[in-house]
Motif scaffolding. Structure first.
Motif, PDB file in Angstrom:
ATOM      1  N   ALA A 185      -4.912   4.978   7.086  1.00  0.00           N
ATOM      2  CA  ALA A 185      -5.328   3.960   8.044  1.00  0.00           C
ATOM      3  C   ALA A 185      -5.296   4.511   9.461  1.00  0.00           C
ATOM      4  O   ALA A 185      -6.164   4.189  10.282  1.00  0.00           O
ATOM      5  N   TYR A 186      -4.303   5.350   9.750  1.00  0.00           N
ATOM      6  CA  TYR A 186      -4.234   5.952  11.083  1.00  0.00           C
ATOM      7  C   TYR A 186      -5.349   6.971  11.275  1.00  0.00           C
ATOM      8  O   TYR A 186      -5.951   7.059  12.352  1.00  0.00           O
ATOM      9  N   ALA A 221       0.837  -1.191   0.000  1.00  0.00           N
ATOM     10  CA  ALA A 221       0.000   0.000   0.000  1.00  0.00           C
ATOM     11  C   ALA A 221       0.877   1.249   0.000  1.00  0.00           C
ATOM     12  O   ALA A 221       2.001   1.246   0.512  1.00  0.00           O
ATOM     13  N   SER A 222       0.357   2.325  -0.550  1.00  0.00           N
ATOM     14  CA  SER A 222       1.110   3.567  -0.644  1.00  0.00           C
ATOM     15  C   SER A 222       1.254   4.224   0.724  1.00  0.00           C
ATOM     16  O   SER A 222       0.468   3.941   1.641  1.00  0.00           O
ATOM     17  N   PRO A 223       2.248   5.124   0.909  1.00  0.00           N
ATOM     18  CA  PRO A 223       2.366   5.838   2.182  1.00  0.00           C
ATOM     19  C   PRO A 223       1.100   6.597   2.567  1.00  0.00           C
ATOM     20  O   PRO A 223       0.740   6.670   3.746  1.00  0.00           O
ATOM     21  N   PRO A 283     -10.355  -0.856   1.222  1.00  0.00           N
ATOM     22  CA  PRO A 283     -11.357  -0.101   1.995  1.00  0.00           C
ATOM     23  C   PRO A 283     -11.992  -0.904   3.119  1.00  0.00           C
ATOM     24  O   PRO A 283     -12.253  -0.364   4.198  1.00  0.00           O
ATOM     25  N   ALA A 284     -12.235  -2.200   2.879  1.00  0.00           N
ATOM     26  CA  ALA A 284     -12.817  -3.029   3.942  1.00  0.00           C
ATOM     27  C   ALA A 284     -11.834  -3.206   5.086  1.00  0.00           C
ATOM     28  O   ALA A 284     -12.233  -3.225   6.261  1.00  0.00           O
ATOM     29  N   LEU A 312     -12.472  -9.719   7.508  1.00  0.00           N
ATOM     30  CA  LEU A 312     -12.658 -10.978   6.783  1.00  0.00           C
ATOM     31  C   LEU A 312     -12.984 -10.710   5.315  1.00  0.00           C
ATOM     32  O   LEU A 312     -12.406 -11.313   4.406  1.00  0.00           O
ATOM     33  N   LEU A 313     -13.918  -9.797   5.077  1.00  0.00           N
ATOM     34  CA  LEU A 313     -14.267  -9.431   3.707  1.00  0.00           C
ATOM     35  C   LEU A 313     -13.057  -8.828   2.991  1.00  0.00           C
ATOM     36  O   LEU A 313     -12.827  -9.098   1.804  1.00  0.00           O
TER      37      LEU A 313
END
Length: 403
Positions: free
Chosen positions: A56-57, A48-50, A108-109, A99-100
């Motif tokens: 995510a944070y 994943a990109s920076p 995104p999930a 899980l998805l």
């Protein structure tokens, strides 16, 4: 010396419900930490990109802003422990999201579970604060501060510690199953806590009665300062913590996971140990001292700033992150104590919810700015620019609201 840990041990010996509550959140924290390892580990495996790693944070903090509204209103209508049980149930059902994400290779999930966890953390924080305020005496509030710190640092300390060891051994599905079991155990322990605890009615705790609504104009300087400590920490610390996986990726492009996950563990080990250095009898003094607060924030930034320069040796990198969060969580402990100590029981849930909202909003804004600059300048330059600017702003705020 009246160390916070000693005070907590005394309170645990005296209150059976506190032992049950602590056990519940420790178990839940183990599972949550494992899920965090799964999320970040999979993102790093998928290269994943920076900006995605930083996002995510953001998603792990911003939804807490909205969750705190539900927690504040819920504390006015139902017992706080019932609200805590509800958050654990919702957290268990949210495990379907990672899980998805794994089955469909859906980023995104994977990020969505971070959002749900943040929402539920914001929802539970006012309820947890109110439980401590109603269940413990004024002399035992430092123990509550220590317990809150242990609860929130154990999520990554215990969960990430196990996750780092198990991530390459067991499948992500197995780690998520352990998380589900921890939620069930936590719910059972919280139900037992509700049967053993005696919460003092709010009307008996303060005279004269205080309204639950928090209005800035009606607060004292100390109360205003108390509400600002956690947002101040978020302004300085969030960009650095959000950029940590991206910095690890920049330092070791071929082995980002092997560096980032141990760094997350070192982060939480520092978060755990920092508050334990404080003297419980001097918490009020430390919370009023600009020198102590700014020194801790300065140590935090110095350690993170040195990370890209000295991280060739993994041991050095781990030591820097440990020291950084040793210092930052002293500020966290002082912020949580200040809210507990300087607000009456009738308004402590509202005050803690407001501090949580300001903290998450500040973290989201600072982290979003850091993510944008990281895409243009790189993670290291973004860290220096945003965090140093935030530290200067925090210094001005602390001077403005000093007691």
């Amino acid at each position: 010396m009246n160390n916070l840990l000693i005070g907590l041990v005394r309170a645990l010996r005296h209150h059976h419900w506190l032992r049950l509550l602590g056990g519940a959140f420790m178990l839940s924290s183990v599972g949550n930490g494992l899920t965090q390892v799964v999320v970040f580990g999979q993102l790093l495996r998928w290269h994943a990109s920076p900006s995605a790693l930083t996002l995510a944070y953001v998603l792990a903090t911003l939804p807490g802003f909205f969750g705190s509204f539900f927690g504040e209103k819920g504390c006015r209508r139902v017992p706080p422990l019932r609200l805590l049980i509800l958050t654990e149930l919702l957290g268990m059902f949210a495990l379907i999201l990672p899980l998805l994400g794994m089955f469909y290779h859906n980023i995104p999930a994977m990020l969505a579970v971070q959002s749900v966890a943040a929402f539920l953390a914001g929802m539970s924080y006012p309820a947890l604060t109110l439980t401590f305020k109603q269940g413990l005496s004024a002399e035992e509030l430092p123990a509550a501060t220590c317990m809150e710190t242990l609860i929130f640092s154990a999520q990554v300390l215990l969960g990430t510690g196990l996750g780092v060891l198990l991530f390459e051994v067991f499948s992500p599905l197995t780690l998520l199953s352990i998380d589900a079991v921890s939620f069930v155990a936590a719910i059972l322990l919280l139900a037992a806590t509700a049967r053993h605890i005696h919460l003092r009615p709010l009307q008996e705790m303060d005279t004269p009665p205080q309204v639950a609504v928090i209005r800035w104009a009606g607060l004292s300087i100390l109360q205003k300062r108390s509400l600002l400590l956690l947002p101040a920490l978020a302004a300085v610390g969030s960009p650095a913590m959000a950029l940590l996986p991206a910095i690890a990726q920049q330092i070791r492009p071929g082995d980002a996971t092997g560096l980032a996950l141990p760094l997350l563990f070192a982060r939480s080990l520092g978060q755990l140990c920092g508050p334990l250095l404080l003297n419980g009898e001097r918490l009020r003094h430390y919370a009023k001292s600009n020198r102590h607060l700014l020194m801790c924030l300065g140590i935090f930034l110095a350690a993170y700033g040195a990370l890209p320069l000295l991280a060739a040796e993994k041991t050095t990198a781990l030591g820097l992150i440990f020291v950084a969060h040793l210092a930052s969580n002293v500020v966290f402990a002082l912020g949580t104590f200040s809210v507990l100590a300087y607000f009456p029981a009738q308004s402590v849930s509202g005050a803690s919810a407001k501090a949580w909202r300001w903290q998450t909003l500040t973290a989201a804004l600072a982290t979003t700015l850091a993510a944008g600059l990281a895409a243009q300048w790189g993670a290291t330059q973004s860290l220096y620019a945003v965090s140093l600017t935030s530290l200067a702003a925090v210094a001005l705020i602390l001077v403005r609201y000093r007691q």
